[in-house]
Design an enzyme around this catalytic site. Structure first.
Site, PDB file in Angstrom:
ATOM      1  N   ASP A  49     121.047  76.784 -58.331  1.00 62.45           N
ATOM      2  CA  ASP A  49     121.383  75.764 -57.130  1.00 62.45           C
ATOM      3  C   ASP A  49     121.222  75.011 -57.616  1.00 62.45           C
ATOM      4  O   ASP A  49     121.391  73.927 -57.115  1.00 62.45           O
ATOM      5  CB  ASP A  49     121.282  77.340 -56.335  1.00 62.45           C
ATOM      6  CG  ASP A  49     121.798  78.173 -55.953  1.00 62.45           C
ATOM      7  OD1 ASP A  49     122.545  78.690 -56.493  1.00 62.45           O
ATOM      8  OD2 ASP A  49     121.345  79.270 -55.306  1.00 62.45           O
ATOM      9  N   GLY A  50     119.686  74.045 -57.878  1.00 57.11           N
ATOM     10  CA  GLY A  50     119.786  73.030 -58.082  1.00 57.11           C
ATOM     11  C   GLY A  50     120.549  72.412 -58.856  1.00 57.11           C
ATOM     12  O   GLY A  50     120.664  71.488 -58.936  1.00 57.11           O
ATOM     13  N   ARG A  54     122.435  68.991 -57.291  1.00 63.14           N
ATOM     14  CA  ARG A  54     122.716  67.562 -57.130  1.00 63.14           C
ATOM     15  C   ARG A  54     123.319  66.572 -57.553  1.00 63.14           C
ATOM     16  O   ARG A  54     124.022  65.996 -57.273  1.00 63.14           O
ATOM     17  CB  ARG A  54     121.507  67.939 -59.242  1.00 63.14           C
ATOM     18  CG  ARG A  54     121.476  66.491 -59.866  1.00 63.14           C
ATOM     19  CD  ARG A  54     120.508  66.522 -61.288  1.00 63.14           C
ATOM     20  NE  ARG A  54     120.727  67.124 -61.545  1.00 63.14           N
ATOM     21  CZ  ARG A  54     121.650  67.167 -63.082  1.00 63.14           C
ATOM     22  NH1 ARG A  54     121.703  65.612 -63.370  1.00 63.14           N
ATOM     23  NH2 ARG A  54     121.854  67.981 -63.891  1.00 63.14           N
ATOM     24  N   ASN A 126     121.433  72.149 -48.432  1.00 63.95           N
ATOM     25  CA  ASN A 126     120.527  73.405 -47.120  1.00 63.95           C
ATOM     26  C   ASN A 126     120.187  72.942 -46.572  1.00 63.95           C
ATOM     27  O   ASN A 126     120.270  73.809 -45.510  1.00 63.95           O
ATOM     28  CB  ASN A 126     120.288  73.826 -48.969  1.00 63.95           C
ATOM     29  CG  ASN A 126     120.117  75.012 -49.929  1.00 63.95           C
ATOM     30  OD1 ASN A 126     121.523  75.444 -49.958  1.00 63.95           O
ATOM     31  ND2 ASN A 126     119.278  74.865 -50.775  1.00 63.95           N
ATOM     32  N   THR A 165     119.390  80.936 -46.209  1.00 62.29           N
ATOM     33  CA  THR A 165     118.656  81.201 -47.931  1.00 62.29           C
ATOM     34  C   THR A 165     117.705  81.093 -48.021  1.00 62.29           C
ATOM     35  O   THR A 165     116.825  81.442 -48.686  1.00 62.29           O
ATOM     36  CB  THR A 165     120.300  82.367 -47.934  1.00 62.29           C
ATOM     37  OG1 THR A 165     120.733  81.005 -48.844  1.00 62.29           O
ATOM     38  CG2 THR A 165     120.916  83.120 -47.184  1.00 62.29           C
ATOM     39  N   ALA A 189     104.174  76.064 -40.407  1.00 61.12           N
ATOM     40  CA  ALA A 189     102.646  75.603 -39.894  1.00 61.12           C
ATOM     41  C   ALA A 189     102.422  75.119 -38.551  1.00 61.12           C
ATOM     42  O   ALA A 189     102.121  73.861 -39.143  1.00 61.12           O
ATOM     43  CB  ALA A 189     102.261  75.510 -40.798  1.00 61.12           C
TER      44      ALA A 189
END
EC number: 2.7.1.23
Length: 270
Positions: A49-50, A54, A126, A165, A189
């Site tokens: 997926d990376g 790209r 994403n 996801t 956080a």
């Protein structure tokens, strides 16, 4: 005949991906596909997926005329429909591929405005995130024109349905089907106590709404656009919207979304 369909291949640095890319290149050349890195019709990513992310950002300003197809060579490929053992099936799929039947996923438009008037605009498949480079991030969050909250914490993630996801899921966000045209805000956080208060849960924001984050401009921030990371100062505001821009995937044995989710995170159900 493929009528000279123009393709380009992009791979990662693993040995398996290099071998797969070379093998697929030879097959495509033998079948008289045209290799064009400037104006390709289809960009084939070989890796995970990376690699696909790209490839998308390499052709971010040609998304209206480029389609993507993924071949994965690792363990997990959420955006990839073929494996390195399916290369002849890839060629057959490219022969049969019809641009009118492409699968479209929405992208989020991210507009960053600086105190000196300068702006940058990017699109993400994403998610985009904003964090303080150090210490606690403080920033007002607006939904369209309404001041929703003053956020304090490590940062915020704004994701697409397909990106729900990815990092979004790892920080407790919901998984959203791509047919739901929406954005999702997930806190990273956050501070919640008797003094400081945020909603403390992920939010699904409707298609026509915008999300605007106005951080303290004198601080340093780290912004990510998918896998790309940048450091900025003097940010006035960051606006997130669904502006109609999409990424198109070649409709070649395209795996349904929930099947992808199940195979990626659950595995075989007995």
């Amino acid at each position: 005949m493929n009528f000279g369909k123009k393709v380009w291949l992009i791979g990662n640095s693993s040995e398996k991906s290099k071998k797969t890319l070379n093998k697929l290149s030879k097959i495509l050349k033998a079948e008289h596909f045209v290799f064009d890195d400037i104006n390709p019709e289809i960009v084939i990513s070989v890796g995970g997926d990376g690699t696909l992310l790209r490839a998308m950002h390499m052709y971010e300003y040609q998304l209206d005329r480029v389609r993507f197809l993924g071949v994965h060579t690792g363990h997990l490929g959420f955006y990839t429909d073929f494996t390195d053992e399916d290369l002849f099936e890839v060629v057959e799929a490219l022969y049969d591929e019809n641009p009118a039947q492409a699968i479209h996923y929405p992208l989020i438009c991210v507009q960053v405005s600086f105190t000196d008037g300068y702006q940058i605009v990017r699109h993400v498949l994403n998610e985009a995130t904003i964090r303080r480079a150090s210490k606690t991030m403080v920033g007002d969050v607006r939904i369209s024109d309404y001041l929703f909250e003053r956020f304090r914490g490590d940062g915020l993630s704004i994701s697409t349905p397909t990106g729900s996801t990815a990092y979004n899921k790892s920080i407790g966000g919901a998984v959203v089907h791509p047919r739901v045209k929406a954005m999702q805000i997930a806190e990273i956080a956050s501070l919640n106590n008797v003094v400081y208060r945020t909603l403390g849960s992920p939010m699904i924001v409707a298609e026509k709404d915008t999300i605007t984050v106005c951080p303290a401009p004198e601080d340093d921030y780290s912004l990510t656009f998918d896998q790309l990371t940048f450091e900025y100062k003097n940010i006035k505001s960051i606006e997130f919207s669904l502006d109609g821009t999409t990424i198109s995937f070649a409709n070649c044995a395209h795996t349904p979304f929930w099947e992808r989710v199940s195979k990626s995170f659950i595995g075989e159900v007995e």
